[in-house]
Design an enzyme around this catalytic site. Structure first.
Site, PDB file in Angstrom:
ATOM      1  CG  HIS A   1      25.899  26.768  61.321  1.00 44.37           C
ATOM      2  ND1 HIS A   1      24.760  26.061  61.029  1.00 44.37           N
ATOM      3  CD2 HIS A   1      26.692  26.649  60.231  1.00 44.37           C
ATOM      4  CE1 HIS A   1      24.848  25.547  59.830  1.00 44.37           C
ATOM      5  NE2 HIS A   1      26.017  25.888  59.307  1.00 44.37           N
TER       6      HIS A   1
ATOM      7  CG  HIS B   1      25.818  29.633  56.416  1.00 38.30           C
ATOM      8  ND1 HIS B   1      24.768  29.167  55.665  1.00 38.30           N
ATOM      9  CD2 HIS B   1      26.355  28.550  57.012  1.00 38.30           C
ATOM     10  CE1 HIS B   1      24.687  27.859  55.812  1.00 38.30           C
ATOM     11  NE2 HIS B   1      25.646  27.459  56.623  1.00 38.30           N
ATOM     12  CD  GLU B   2      30.094  28.822  58.711  1.00 40.52           C
ATOM     13  OE1 GLU B   2      29.977  28.467  57.531  1.00 40.52           O
ATOM     14  OE2 GLU B   2      29.935  28.027  59.658  1.00 40.52           O
TER      15      GLU B   2
END
Length: 172
Positions: free
Chosen positions: A134, A130-131
Site C-alpha cells: 500500500h 501487504h501494508e
C-alpha cells in the site's frame, strides 16, 4: 490515494510528525477493532486515513501483542518459498488469490532516525508485505497472477476456514 507511493519521513527532523501519524493510526485501528474483530491480525497504513506518508501499524493476532510500527519501511529480502492466499481490502467483499513470500526482511526507521531491520514469517510476513505494498502504491489485485480473477464473498462470510479473510488476507 492508495495507488501512488507515499512520502517518506525525514527522521529525526520529522520525529514529532511521525509520532503523531503513528498515534493516529493506532487510534483508528483501535476504533476499527471495536466494531470489527480481526482474528488473524490487522494492518493500517497512513493513506487509509488520509495521510500521504510512509507509516503503517500492524497488529499481530497474538493476544496482548503491541502494534508493530513501520516508518519508511522497505522489503530488503524475501524467501523464495511462497504461499497463495486470498487478500482484499477491508470491508469490501471481493478477494483475490495472491502469492506472497513466506518470509520477508524489512528495513525501516525508528523515530530517532536510526535504522531497524526485522524479519517476519508466515501470516505476519503476508500482512506486513501487504501494508508495505500500500505504501508503495500497490493494491492486492495489482499482484495477482495472470488468469486469476477476484471472487465475491457473501456479506455474511467475513472469514471462512479456507483462509478467505475479511481484510488483506489477514487484516485491515
Amino acid at each position: 490515494m492508495l495507488h501512488h507511493s507515499t512520502r517518506p519521513f525525514d527522521l529525526p527532523a520529522e520525529q514529532e510528525t511521525a509520532k503523531q501519524v503513528l498515534d493516529e493510526l493506532v487510534a483508528a485501528a483501535t476504533r476499527i477493532g471495536q466494531v470489527h474483530p480481526f482474528a488473524r491480525g490487522m494492518g493500517l497504513v497512513a493513506p487509509q486515513i488520509g495521510i500521504d506518508r510512509a507509516a503503517a501499524i500492524v497488529q499481530s493476532a497474538e493476544p496482548g501483542a503491541a502494534p508493530i510500527a513501520l516508518l519508511n519501511p522497505r522489503i530488503i529480502d524475501r524467501s523464495h518459498e511462497t504461499d497463495e492466499r486470498y487478500e482484499g481490502l477491508s470491508f469490501f467483499d471481493v478477494r483475490g488469490l495472491h502469492p506472497r513470500p513466506l518470509s520477508i526482511t524489512v528495513e525501516g526507521n525508528n523515530l530517532d532516525g536510526s535504522t531497524t531491520v526485522s524479519t517476519y514469517s508466515q501470516g505476519l510476513a503476508r500482512l506486513i508485505h501487504h501494508e508495505i505494498d500500500h505504501l508503495d502504491g500497490h493494491l492486492y489485485d495489482d499482484r495477482m497472477r495472470d488468469g486469476v480473477t477476484p471472487i465475491r464473498l457473501p456479506s455474511t462470510a467475513r472469514q471462512d476456514p479456507h483462509g478467505v479473510t475479511d481484510a488483506h488476507g489477514t487484516g485491515c
